[in-house]
Design a protein around this motif. Structure first.
Motif, mmCIF file in Angstrom:
data_model
loop_
_atom_site.group_PDB
_atom_site.id
_atom_site.type_symbol
_atom_site.label_atom_id
_atom_site.label_comp_id
_atom_site.label_asym_id
_atom_site.label_seq_id
_atom_site.Cartn_x
_atom_site.Cartn_y
_atom_site.Cartn_z
ATOM 1 N N HIS A 206 -13.854 2.444 -0.516
ATOM 2 C CA HIS A 206 -13.565 2.004 -1.886
ATOM 3 C C HIS A 206 -12.091 2.172 -2.243
ATOM 4 N N HIS A 207 -11.414 3.135 -1.616
ATOM 5 C CA HIS A 207 -9.975 3.271 -1.836
ATOM 6 C C HIS A 207 -9.236 2.067 -1.241
ATOM 7 N N ASP B 278 -12.851 12.352 -2.633
ATOM 8 C CA ASP B 278 -13.296 12.036 -3.986
ATOM 9 C C ASP B 278 -13.589 13.260 -4.826
ATOM 10 N N TYR C 3 -15.563 -1.200 8.972
ATOM 11 C CA TYR C 3 -14.748 -1.810 7.912
ATOM 12 C C TYR C 3 -13.308 -1.987 8.384
ATOM 13 N N GLU D 186 -7.003 4.357 -9.409
ATOM 14 C CA GLU D 186 -6.682 3.100 -8.740
ATOM 15 C C GLU D 186 -5.237 2.690 -8.978
ATOM 16 N N LYS E 252 -11.233 6.319 1.771
ATOM 17 C CA LYS E 252 -12.561 5.776 2.025
ATOM 18 C C LYS E 252 -12.532 4.265 1.798
ATOM 19 N N GLU F 133 -10.545 -0.915 -0.543
ATOM 20 C CA GLU F 133 -10.910 -2.108 -1.296
ATOM 21 C C GLU F 133 -10.104 -2.206 -2.588
ATOM 22 N N SER F 134 -9.848 -1.080 -3.220
ATOM 23 C CA SER F 134 -9.041 -1.061 -4.434
ATOM 24 C C SER F 134 -7.624 -1.555 -4.152
#
Length: 281
Positions: A149-150, A275, A181, A119, A147, A152-153
């Motif tokens: 989560h990337h 990932d 998203y 992150e 993705k 969102e980070s």
């Protein structure tokens, strides 16, 4: 040519030409000349493709004015971090003898499989991208293979969110969750492999739809991606296929056809998971 407007007002053609694996300079000259004549105005490359100079010379030889085309480039994994990404961009700009990229992207996120601090690495690299944007060296900035989560980070520290996420997207890998998203977060999705690895061209459902539309399977695949709202970056060196890929604006798929294509089981994938992939390059 349909245009897609990014959140900052920059407009990109909805179909461009991918240049991955085109490294021969004489071939690049021919490819760029043919593509421009067909109507392509977006050229997509990357530092890792080792063809920036070849593409630059091809554009120059064709005599295309800088404002008459869109140039998209990507920073490679070996140049992560605030300063490194800026240095890499400057090097690539010199190869093109231009003052700016229309679109500049991070090629891959740092893999959580390899980096416990993935992150922080991605956030630091993104700060460098933001600086390039503020300095006017990139008219728009984004990422590839990120993705949810990337993304969102990045939200935790980003001043400017990515305007584009270039990912593998094609029938058999519909990316519907990511598309939704990105739509909510004003990120345009770019399909780097809109025809996958070619296996999807043998899909019976796609062949049936293509026959009904009097189009090729490839055109149906690309039209599906177009109606998803994504930018398409198909790659071919064949002028006939360039024309075929470009000729997708004179028909449409209805909801039933779109839904049927959405339901195609996973197939035709390139098979690289951001990932899981081991670092390369």
């Amino acid at each position: 040519m349909n245009q897609v407007k990014l959140i900052n007002g920059v407009e990109l053609p909805q179909i461009g030409l991918g240049t991955w694996q085109i490294t021969d300079r004489s071939q690049m000259v021919e490819v760029v000349s043919n593509a421009y004549d067909v109507g392509y105005r977006l050229f997509d490359t990357a530092a890792a493709y080792s063809n920036e100079i070849a593409l630059s010379k091809a554009i120059t030889e064709k005599g295309i004015a800088r404002e008459a085309y869109i140039l998209s480039d990507k920073v490679w994994n070996t140049s992560r971090g605030y300063r490194a990404v800026q240095e890499a961009c400057h090097k690539s700009l010199k190869k093109f003898k231009t003052d700016y990229f229309d679109l500049y992207l991070i090629h891959w996120p740092a893999s959580m499989k390899l980096y416990p601090d993935w992150e922080e690495i991605n956030e630091d690299t993104w700060r460098g991208m933001e600086q390039l944007y503020k300095d006017g060296l990139a008219k728009a900035i984004g990422v590839c293979n990120f993705k949810i989560h990337h993304l969102e980070s990045l939200k935790k520290t980003a001043e400017i969110m990515p305007m584009v996420d270039q990912v593998e997207l094609h029938p058999g890998l519909n990316q519907n969750e990511l598309l939704e998203y990105c739509k909510v977060n004003d990120i345009v999705v770019e399909a780097s492999s809109p025809l996958g690895n070619g296996q999807i061209l043998n899909n019976e459902n796609l062949q049936m739809i293509a026959e009904n539309k009097k189009k090729t399977v490839a055109q149906v695949c690309l039209r599906w991606g177009l109606q998803k709202g994504s930018i398409l970056i198909p790659k071919t060196t064949n002028v006939g296929r360039m024309q075929e890929n470009f000729d997708i604006f004179n028909f449409s798929l209805d909801k039933k056809e779109m839904d049927a294509i959405d339901k195609i089981s996973y197939c035709g994938g390139i098979g690289i998971d951001s990932d899981e992939v081991e670092e390369f390059g």
